[in-house]
Each structure stands twice: as structure tokens, then as C-alpha cells.
Design a protein around this motif. Structure first.
Motif, mmCIF file in Angstrom:
data_model
loop_
_atom_site.group_PDB
_atom_site.id
_atom_site.type_symbol
_atom_site.label_atom_id
_atom_site.label_comp_id
_atom_site.label_asym_id
_atom_site.label_seq_id
_atom_site.Cartn_x
_atom_site.Cartn_y
_atom_site.Cartn_z
ATOM 1 N N HIS A 55 -13.149 -18.552 -19.194
ATOM 2 C CA HIS A 55 -12.214 -19.086 -20.200
ATOM 3 C C HIS A 55 -12.838 -19.989 -21.270
ATOM 4 O O HIS A 55 -12.577 -21.172 -21.317
ATOM 5 N N HIS A 66 -4.864 -15.601 -10.908
ATOM 6 C CA HIS A 66 -4.561 -16.451 -9.742
ATOM 7 C C HIS A 66 -3.208 -16.082 -9.155
ATOM 8 O O HIS A 66 -2.203 -16.090 -9.855
ATOM 9 N N ASP A 82 -6.309 -15.457 -17.038
ATOM 10 C CA ASP A 82 -6.125 -16.712 -16.291
ATOM 11 C C ASP A 82 -4.678 -16.815 -15.828
ATOM 12 O O ASP A 82 -4.074 -17.887 -15.854
ATOM 13 N N LYS A 101 -18.060 -19.538 -7.842
ATOM 14 C CA LYS A 101 -17.618 -20.434 -8.909
ATOM 15 C C LYS A 101 -17.717 -21.897 -8.485
ATOM 16 O O LYS A 101 -17.470 -22.236 -7.337
ATOM 17 N N HIS A 139 -9.857 -12.472 -14.172
ATOM 18 C CA HIS A 139 -9.460 -13.877 -13.977
ATOM 19 C C HIS A 139 -7.949 -13.977 -13.763
ATOM 20 O O HIS A 139 -7.176 -14.096 -14.716
HETATM 21 ZN ZN LIG Z 1 -8.359 -19.841 -13.818
#
Ligand SMILES: [Zn+2]
Length: 476
Positions: free
Chosen positions: A241, A62, A317, A154, A60
Motif C-alpha cells: 500500500h 483482510h 486492502d 510481513k 492484499h
Molecule cells: Zn492491509
């Protein structure tokens, strides 16, 4: 003659921690043997006293995301992952129905691949996010996307990217039909909106109230709706998450009914509690993430669930914004607050220090949650996530005794602050090897910053949607 031998360490293999040397030829592990078993090598790395683990897999992450008027850290900083012991990440492609100009899912994926090519230091895969309410045509592309090596699809249940339950049903049906794995951001938008409106009416606008306007109920309600959709579509589901103990309990109930459910938590949820948000002197809103960080009792339950198998993975994340972007460009009130924590470099170190040194996780379980499980669930096994013959030579050395203090200036991520600033850690990543190439050594980044490769992922049957929908398969 081998190209590289890592000798003298305690290697955490699928059979557990053992004193083993690891021999590498080209990009792969070709042999494991007793200490001293491979004297003939072009290069030998002395791992005496070190714990040797497979490279971290962060499910995870970004890079290059733009929202609320700000652009996040780009792929050019992905070498920070390697400096923190992670050799593979999975990033996200956002497909937006309302984008102008509109891109099909295939076009959006191609754009992200082009954007990432030649700029990634570690290997990477992609999730596809079908945001807003995807059209029939977009949903009908899911089969091609899965066959193209992106088997995790997702949907988002809140924010500007929200899809309603009808469209999520449509996406999950198609994911199930093609043997993919549904992935979701689970927060109940309606409950969060109601509570936000109520707080605004009462004049409670400080962003710190976010943990109350988006409480555990928001997470649990969304997870339960998703589980119902799994039951009716036969889709397997990976919940991203997870921060709330009640969400973990809901997931366990779903599994008991035979649903294929997998849970991820994040380093920030294992590190912080929501009290931090009201600490204005220390810019406490920087600690916010979505779903929101919860209470100490939630955090304690996340650790227990990670240890006993109710949660499978830990992601970062990672989303790198500067403090000025978070506090200036974006909003700080309860209805405008944004999130994003740079953490890809600290996921492994925090999990080792809090988990293994702190006595919450065994060494084997640590390796499972930061490497093996993400590799298995995301379709990267057996290439990634294990120290075994035939696997990629992604090898990380940890000095288990080394004490150090987190200082953002020593980290490789772009943002000008770290939520972990000043943390005292025990256990440090000293060396990171990606497919036989040493990227990070003795605290210095020495390797290529552009050698990462896109990985086409194929799900193992245990994690893919399959078989008849459970609701029909179970006699009533
Ligand atoms: Zn995320």
C-alpha cells in the motif's frame, strides 16, 4: 469435447489482446484458438463484445480481523471478490508475541487455515505477519513457513503491531536465508507520533488531520530504512500500500542500486485524496486508510508509476467494517482514528473504469497490475494470472461499454456503505469463472460460496531473496 468454451471475445493473453476462444477441460484452460475453433462443448459462453481477462489476483485482503473493539467482515463474504472479477486473494495471518494464549507462527497459521476452510468462495493464499518484536524461536520458524507455501513474511513499522528495526533486521535475514520475500507496512512510527503529539497540543484533534500527522515523509522515511535493511540482508522486498509519490521515488532509487524491490498501491489511493477526510456531512473519516491517502499530485504520480512500471500491483486492502463500527466503536480523533475500506469487489471495476476507459492504462497493463503481476510476485504463476494453456480456468468477462453507478446495496460486501457510492463507471464485470466453475453471471452470483482452495505458493527466482547481500556483492 470440452467442458466449457468462452467464445467470441477479445482475450488478453500474455501476447496481448487477441480475438480468441478459450477451451476448458476440468479446471484448466486446455486450448486457445480462433473464434469458432471449438464448436464441441458441454457449455458455451458467448463473449461477443466482451474483454476476456484472467481472473483478478488481489494481493492484499483482510478477513476476520478484530481490533479496537470491532470484528471485521468474515470469509463468508468472499464471494464479493468473485462478483468483482477477482478469483484469488492473499489474506494475512497475524502472529502476535503478546497474544494470550500465545500461539507460535505455525499455530497461528493453522488457526487461520481452519478459520478459512470451507468459507472461501475464491482461491486464497496467506501472508504471515510477524508483529511486535518476534522472539528468536518465532523467527527461526520462518524457513518452515516459507517451505509450507507461505513465502511472504510481513513486518509492521507502526501501530500496536510495531516491530523495531532490530527485529525487522532479524526477520529479513531469515527471509533472505530461506529464499522468501519480505513484505512491509512502511510508516515511520516515531515521526508520526511526534506530529500527532504536536497536533494534540495545538488542539487539532479532528481525525481529518491524520493526513498531516502521517504525511508523505512518514512513508518515505520508513521505505528508506527498509531499503537499507534489504541492502544488508539481501532480502527482496514488497512494499504494501504505497500512497506517496516520494515513496515511489525512493523505491526507484533502491532498484537503481540493484535491490529487488516491488511496489503495491491501492484502489483507494488511486481514487481519493485527503480533502475527503474533513467532509463531516458525508462521514469523511470513512475514507481514511493507513498509510493515509495523500494529495492529488501524489495520486497523479501513482497512476503514472503504475503505467510505466515503477509500481507493479494494485491491491484493495479490503477490510470490511460498518460505518457504525468506524464512527462509533472506534475513535474519530487524530490519535484514535482507525481505517479499513471494503474494496475487494471494486478493485477491478475501478481500475478498468479509471484506468482503461479513462486512458491511464493500456488494456495489457491493466491486466498486468490486477492479475499477472500479483500472481507472479506472490508465487502463484503460472497457475494464476494468465490466459494460457495449463493455467487454471479463472476467466473474467468485462463489458467495456456498460455504464453503471456504484450503489452499495447492489454490492456483495457486508459493510453498509461504500467509499465509491454514486461513482459513474464505464466497463462492468459480467461473468466470473473460477477453475471452470461459473460463479457470477450477468450480474447475479450463481456459483458456490465455499469452493475456494488454499494455495501453497512458491516464489519465482525473480522475486525471491537470493544471492549475496548486495552491499557485499557490489565492489566499493
Ligand atoms: Zn492491509
Amino acid at each position: 469435447m470440452y467442458d466449457l468454451v468462452v467464445t467470441g471475445g477479445l482475450a488478453v493473453t500474455p501476447a496481448g489482446p487477441q480475438p480468441l476462444d478459450i477451451a476448458v477441460r476440468g479446471e484448466q484452460i486446455v486450448a486457445l484458438g480462433m473464434h469458432g475453433a471449438f464448436p464441441e462443448a458441454a457449455r458455451t459462453i458467448d463473449a461477443t463484445g466482451a474483454v476476456v481477462i484472467p481472473g483478478g489476483v488481489d494481493p492484499h485482503v483482510h478477513y476476520s480481523v478484530s481490533f479496537a473493539g470491532a470484528d471485521s467482515e468474515t470469509q463468508d463474504h468472499s464471494y464479493a471478490a468473485a462478483a468483482g472479477g477477482t478469483t484469488t486473494i492473499v489474506d494475512f495471518v497475524f502472529h502476535e508475541m503478546q497474544a494470550v494464549p500465545y500461539l507460535t507462527p505455525g499455530e497461528a497459521i493453522q488457526r487461520k487455515k481452519d478459520e478459512s476452510a470451507g468459507r472461501m468462495a475464491v482461491d486464497y493464499g496467506l501472508h504471515l505477519v510477524l508483529t511486535q518484536n518476534p522472539s528468536f524461536e518465532a523467527i527461526e520458524e520462518i524457513g518452515d513457513v516459507i517451505r509450507g507455501g507461505i513465502p511472504t513474511i510481513k513486518t509492521m513499522m507502526t501501530y500496536g503491531w510495531i516491530s523495531d528495526d532490530g527485529h525487522i533486521l532479524g526477520v529479513m535475514e531469515e527471509v533472505a536465508r530461506h529464499g522468501g520475500l519480505s513484505v512491509a507496512h512502511a510508516e515511520d512510527d516515531a515521526i508520526a507520533n511526534w506530529l500527532t503529539a504536536k497536533y494534540l497540543r495545538e488542539g487539532k484533534t479532528h481525525g481529518g488531520y491524520i493526513a498531516e500527522t502521517r504525511p508523505a515523509l512518514v512513508e518515505e522515511a520508513a521505505i528508506r530504512r527498509l531499503m537499507l535493511l534489504c541492502e544488508h540482508t539481501g532480502s527482496s522486498l514488497y512494499v504494501l500500500h504505497m500512497a506517496a509519490a516520494s515513496g515511489v521515488r525512493a523505491l526507484a532509487e533502491g532498484r537503481a542500486k540493484g535491490l529487488k524491490l516491488f511496489g503495491e498501491t491501492l484502489t483507494p489511493y488511486l481514487s481519493f485524496t485527503s480533502d475527503a477526510l474533513f467532509d463531516d456531512a458525508n462521514r469523511g473519516l470513512l475514507w481514511n486508510n493507513y498509510p493515509t491517502i495523500k494529495s492529488q499530485s501524489d495520486q497523479d504520480e501513482l497512476w503514472r508509476a503504475l503505467a510505466d512500471g515503477r509500481l507493479e500491483t494494485v491491491g484493495s486492502d479490503h477490510l470490511g467494517f460498518t460505518a457504525e463500527q468506524r464512527y462509533g466503536t472506534m475513535g474519530t480523533t487524530v490519535d484514535e482514528l482507525q481505517a479499513g475500506q471494503a474494496g475487494v469487489e471494486l478493485r477491478l471495476p475501478v481500475l478498468y473504469s479509471m484506468g482503461v476507459t479513462g486512458g491511464r492504462l493500456s488494456l495489457e497493463r491493466f491486466v498486468e497490475v490486477v492479475s499477472t503481476n500479483p500472481a507472479k510476485i506472490m508465487g502463484l504463476w503460472p497457475r494464476k494470472g494468465q490466459l494460457a494453456v495449463g493455467a487454471d480456468a479463472d476467466i473474467v468477462l468485462i463489458d467495456p461499454e456498460r455504464r453503471w453507478t456504484v450503489r452499495n446495496e447492489d454490492l456483495h460486501m457486508l459493510p453498509d456503505y461504500s467509499c465509491w457510492e454514486g461513482w459513474e463507471m464505464t466497463g462492468k464485470v459480467t461473468t466470473t469463472i473460477l477453475r471452470g466453475d461459473v460463479l457470477y453471471e450477468d450480474g447475479t452470483y450463481v456459483g458456490s460460496r465455499t469452493g475456494g482452495r488454499f494455495l501453497e505458493r512458491t516464489l519465482l527466482p525473480a522475486y525471491a531473496s537470493g544471492g549475496a547481500p548486495v552491499a557485499e556483492a557490489v565492489p566499493s
